[in-house]
Design a protein around this motif. Structure first.
Motif, mmCIF file in Angstrom:
data_model
loop_
_atom_site.group_PDB
_atom_site.id
_atom_site.type_symbol
_atom_site.label_atom_id
_atom_site.label_comp_id
_atom_site.label_asym_id
_atom_site.label_seq_id
_atom_site.Cartn_x
_atom_site.Cartn_y
_atom_site.Cartn_z
ATOM 1 N N GLN A 8 -10.900 16.293 -8.488
ATOM 2 C CA GLN A 8 -10.075 15.617 -7.456
ATOM 3 C C GLN A 8 -10.121 14.097 -7.689
ATOM 4 O OE1 GLN A 8 -9.341 16.581 -3.549
ATOM 5 N NE2 GLN A 8 -9.602 14.533 -2.720
ATOM 6 N N SER A 9 -11.326 13.594 -7.943
ATOM 7 C CA SER A 9 -11.487 12.162 -8.162
ATOM 8 C C SER A 9 -10.682 11.710 -9.395
ATOM 9 C CB SER A 9 -12.982 11.870 -8.319
ATOM 10 O OG SER A 9 -13.185 10.553 -8.689
ATOM 11 N N TYR A 10 -10.723 12.527 -10.449
ATOM 12 C CA TYR A 10 -9.929 12.235 -11.666
ATOM 13 C C TYR A 10 -8.440 12.122 -11.320
ATOM 14 C CZ TYR A 10 -7.371 13.554 -15.933
ATOM 15 O OH TYR A 10 -6.474 13.615 -16.971
ATOM 16 N N THR A 11 -7.983 13.052 -10.473
ATOM 17 C CA THR A 11 -6.565 13.073 -10.078
ATOM 18 C C THR A 11 -6.201 11.793 -9.339
ATOM 19 O OG1 THR A 11 -6.767 15.471 -9.858
ATOM 20 C CG2 THR A 11 -4.847 14.438 -8.808
ATOM 21 N N ILE A 12 -7.049 11.427 -8.384
ATOM 22 C CA ILE A 12 -6.755 10.224 -7.578
ATOM 23 C C ILE A 12 -6.833 8.972 -8.469
ATOM 24 C CG2 ILE A 12 -7.450 8.859 -5.548
ATOM 25 C CD1 ILE A 12 -6.474 11.649 -4.745
ATOM 26 N N TYR A 68 0.829 -1.208 0.000
ATOM 27 C CA TYR A 68 0.000 0.000 0.000
ATOM 28 C C TYR A 68 0.863 1.257 0.000
ATOM 29 C CZ TYR A 68 -3.872 -3.030 1.360
ATOM 30 O OH TYR A 68 -4.836 -4.000 1.387
ATOM 31 N N ILE A 69 0.396 2.257 -0.755
ATOM 32 C CA ILE A 69 1.006 3.589 -0.718
ATOM 33 C C ILE A 69 -0.131 4.570 -0.400
ATOM 34 C CG2 ILE A 69 2.223 5.377 -2.049
ATOM 35 C CD1 ILE A 69 3.967 2.871 -1.669
ATOM 36 N N HIS A 70 0.093 5.431 0.612
ATOM 37 C CA HIS A 70 -0.944 6.389 1.017
ATOM 38 C C HIS A 70 -0.733 7.698 0.257
ATOM 39 C CE1 HIS A 70 -3.804 8.470 3.501
ATOM 40 N NE2 HIS A 70 -3.898 7.473 4.374
ATOM 41 N N ILE A 71 -1.774 8.153 -0.401
ATOM 42 C CA ILE A 71 -1.613 9.377 -1.205
ATOM 43 C C ILE A 71 -2.408 10.551 -0.613
ATOM 44 C CG2 ILE A 71 -1.011 8.195 -3.348
ATOM 45 C CD1 ILE A 71 -4.543 9.499 -2.572
ATOM 46 N N GLY A 72 -2.752 10.470 0.658
ATOM 47 C CA GLY A 72 -3.443 11.598 1.300
ATOM 48 C C GLY A 72 -4.845 11.756 0.763
ATOM 49 N N GLY A 73 -5.089 12.860 0.064
ATOM 50 C CA GLY A 73 -6.411 13.098 -0.509
ATOM 51 C C GLY A 73 -7.312 13.936 0.377
ATOM 52 N N ASP A 74 -6.873 14.236 1.599
ATOM 53 C CA ASP A 74 -7.749 14.962 2.528
ATOM 54 C C ASP A 74 -7.621 16.478 2.346
ATOM 55 O OD1 ASP A 74 -5.085 14.788 3.468
ATOM 56 O OD2 ASP A 74 -5.702 15.419 5.461
ATOM 57 N N GLU A 75 -8.653 17.165 2.792
ATOM 58 C CA GLU A 75 -8.633 18.613 3.019
ATOM 59 C C GLU A 75 -8.026 19.382 1.854
ATOM 60 O OE1 GLU A 75 -8.398 18.641 7.877
ATOM 61 O OE2 GLU A 75 -6.491 18.563 6.823
ATOM 62 N N CYS A 76 -8.568 19.163 0.664
ATOM 63 C CA CYS A 76 -8.063 19.890 -0.504
ATOM 64 C C CYS A 76 -9.091 20.926 -0.955
ATOM 65 C CB CYS A 76 -7.770 18.917 -1.650
ATOM 66 S SG CYS A 76 -7.176 19.782 -3.110
ATOM 67 N N PRO A 77 -8.860 22.220 -0.637
ATOM 68 C CA PRO A 77 -9.802 23.245 -1.102
ATOM 69 C C PRO A 77 -9.771 23.323 -2.629
ATOM 70 C CG PRO A 77 -8.254 24.133 0.521
ATOM 71 C CD PRO A 77 -7.737 22.782 0.110
ATOM 72 N N LYS A 78 -10.918 23.669 -3.190
ATOM 73 C CA LYS A 78 -11.010 23.711 -4.653
ATOM 74 C C LYS A 78 -10.970 25.160 -5.167
ATOM 75 C CE LYS A 78 -11.822 19.193 -4.362
ATOM 76 N NZ LYS A 78 -11.730 18.906 -2.943
ATOM 77 N N GLY A 114 -16.703 12.698 -5.234
ATOM 78 C CA GLY A 114 -16.525 12.737 -6.687
ATOM 79 C C GLY A 114 -16.332 11.357 -7.289
ATOM 80 N N GLY A 115 -16.367 10.323 -6.450
ATOM 81 C CA GLY A 115 -16.263 8.945 -6.968
ATOM 82 C C GLY A 115 -14.937 8.310 -6.589
ATOM 83 N N LEU A 116 -15.053 7.112 -5.973
ATOM 84 C CA LEU A 116 -13.879 6.411 -5.464
ATOM 85 C C LEU A 116 -13.111 5.743 -6.600
ATOM 86 C CD1 LEU A 116 -12.755 5.931 -2.629
ATOM 87 C CD2 LEU A 116 -14.337 4.015 -2.391
ATOM 88 N N ALA A 117 -11.772 5.789 -6.519
ATOM 89 C CA ALA A 117 -10.952 5.057 -7.493
ATOM 90 C C ALA A 117 -11.242 3.563 -7.336
ATOM 91 C CB ALA A 117 -9.476 5.370 -7.271
ATOM 92 N N PRO A 118 -11.178 2.807 -8.480
ATOM 93 C CA PRO A 118 -11.761 1.451 -8.495
ATOM 94 C C PRO A 118 -11.291 0.508 -7.401
ATOM 95 C CG PRO A 118 -11.013 2.094 -10.687
ATOM 96 C CD PRO A 118 -10.657 3.212 -9.782
#
Ligand code: ACM
Ligand code: ZN
Length: 469
Positions: free
Chosen positions: A291-295, A256-266, A318-322
């Protein structure tokens, strides 16, 4: 016999057997016969420990189980040395409830030396915790050497300290490898966290062109959520992610690699022509979808490299990565939603698992976050599998994790104070099967008396307030 064994986490099954027990040598370790055995009927990483007058014997199907048994024996020997010098005759059968028993450390808000990171891992090992989540990048400091982007540590690892002097530090790749090896010797996996797409101010101080505005900014000196984040409208930003992650994957062998994803203002994305272009050309609904596209793209890269992505629960938006695994921190809802959708989850709700929250409700307490309280008893009442999950969904709960953010925690002594004894309590929640009915906090407190003496013997300090020690 009614002797209390001061074991934390408490084993699945303890039987005190007939006989006089085993005398512990005064200044040497207790000899213990070890044998790997497959046919014990024990789950992975379990062990069986037998002690009687003629010796101690440890059996397990695997080396990790033997290591767990050694930790139990270490606790028993320490108790014997505090008492009559003998470990009672006993038979212990033990195995973990969850495969993921984590502890997270933020080394960005305050920097912690390699020595302190290793000490943190030692503390985990004593408590049979097995995943070290290393939070390495933040607005206030980038902490890992990346050879292709040297300014990340030349500039991004340093901020203006309260005294006006540069404050910070970073780990070289060799040092990070040393941590991975040190943890592996203790049967602990290191999961690095590289924050994407928010909490990026330290990166943008080094490479402003990776943000939407391109304007120079400085490494943050205060805590919070900041508008300057990566610009997913730019292909160069994805190249940066892939370059950085390529080096990260070389250092960290974790699945596993953790990529954060939290608290990102748009905020920036809403007015950035490149981000708006990306939304249009990719047919995305809005900035959440961006954001979802990025993840998704980062997950695709990790999957191509045979790794799995973990992110904080905002990655649901915005939708979970698969194939993403979700770390549920803003309560349990994110974890419930992800597990219900068939995704694996790690439960780390800030209500029970955030050890930067104050452990005593006292305004004089300044080491931990002033606005939140999470007492020892509160930690001990935590149940990682939410009632709302059906059994086929509950199996997606890989486990649980204690998180330590370090906005207010400045040095190793304060770190120990925040960790203990709450980490001891959570280690039992993560390891031991939930008993029928509720857990017995008074029984835990009784064992904690002795356990705290072990902590003291190991030079681990703890918050003794309200413990009557
Ligand atoms: C978090 O506490 N921002 C994951
Ligand atoms: Zn942009």
């Amino acid at each position: 016999m009614t002797q209390t064994l001061d074991l934390i986490p408490y084993p699945v099954q303890v039987e005190l057997t007939e006989g006089t027990g085993l005398a512990v040598p005064e200044n040497e370790s207790l000899p213990c016969e070890e044998s790997l055995t497959q046919d014990l009927g024990l789950p992975e990483h379990g062990y069986r420990l037998l002690v009687n007058a003629s010796g101690a014997q440890l059996q397990s199907p695997d080396a990790t189980g033997l290591f767990h048994g050694q930790q139990t024996l270490r606790q028993l020997v320490n108790q014997a040395r505090r008492g009559d010098g003998t470990v009672p005759a006993l038979e212990i059968t033990d195995y973990p409830r969850f495969p993921w028993r984590g502890a997270h450390l933020d080394v960005c808000r305050h920097f912690f030396s390699l020595e302190t990171v290793k000490a943190f891992i030692d503390r985990m090992a004593l408590h049979k915790l097995n995943v070290f989540h290393w939070h390495l990048t933040e607005d206030q400091g980038w902490r890992l050497e990346i050879k292709k982007y040297p300014k990340l540590t030349e500039i991004g690892a340093w901020r203006k300290g309260a005294d006006g002097q540069p404050y910070g530090g970073f780990y070289t790749q060799d040092q990070a490898r040393e941590v991975v090896a040190y943890a592996a010797e203790r049967h602990i996996t290191v999961i690095p966290e590289i924050e994407i797409p928010g909490h990026a101010v330290a990166t943008l101080a080094a490479y402003p062109e990776l943000g939407c505005t391109g304007k120079p900014i400085e490494v943050e000196t205060t805590w919070g959520i900041f508008d300057d984040v990566y610009c997913p409208g730019k292909e160069s930003v994805f190249r940066f992610f892939e370059d950085v992650l390529s080096e990260v994957l070389e250092i960290f062998p974790s699945t596993y690699i953790h990529i954060g994803g939290d608290e990102c203002p748009k905020t920036r994305w809403k007015t950035c022509p490149k981000c708006q272009d990306r939304i249009k050309t990719e047919g995305l609904a809005d900035e959440e979808a961006l954001q979802s596209y990025t993840i998704h793209r980062v997950e695709q890269f990790l999957l191509e490299h045979h790794r799995k992505l973990i992110g904080w629960d905002e990655i649901l938006e915005g939708g979970l990565a698969p194939q993403a695994t979700v770390m549920s921190w803003r309560g349990t809802e994110g974890g419930i939603a992800a597990a219900s959708a068939g995704h694996d989850v790690i439960m780390t709700p800030n209500s029970h698992c955030y050890l930067d929250h104050k452990q005593i409700d006292d305004p004089a307490e300044t080491i931990c976050r002033p606005e939140d309280v999470c007492t020892l008893q509160h930690c001990y009442t935590y149940e990682p599998v939410p009632d709302d999950l059906q059994s086929d969904q509950a199996k997606h709960v890989l486990g649980s994790q204690a998180n330590v953010w370090t906005e207010y925690i400045r040095n190793p002594e304060e770190l120990d104070y925040a960790l203990f004894p709450r980490l001891s309590a959570l280690s039992e929640i993560f390891w031991s099967e939930k008993p029928d009915g509720s857990r017995d906090f008074n029984n835990f407190l009784q064992r904690l008396q002795g356990h705290c003496q072990l902590l003291t013997a190991e030079n681990i300090s703890y918050c003794a307030k309200d413990l009557n020690l």
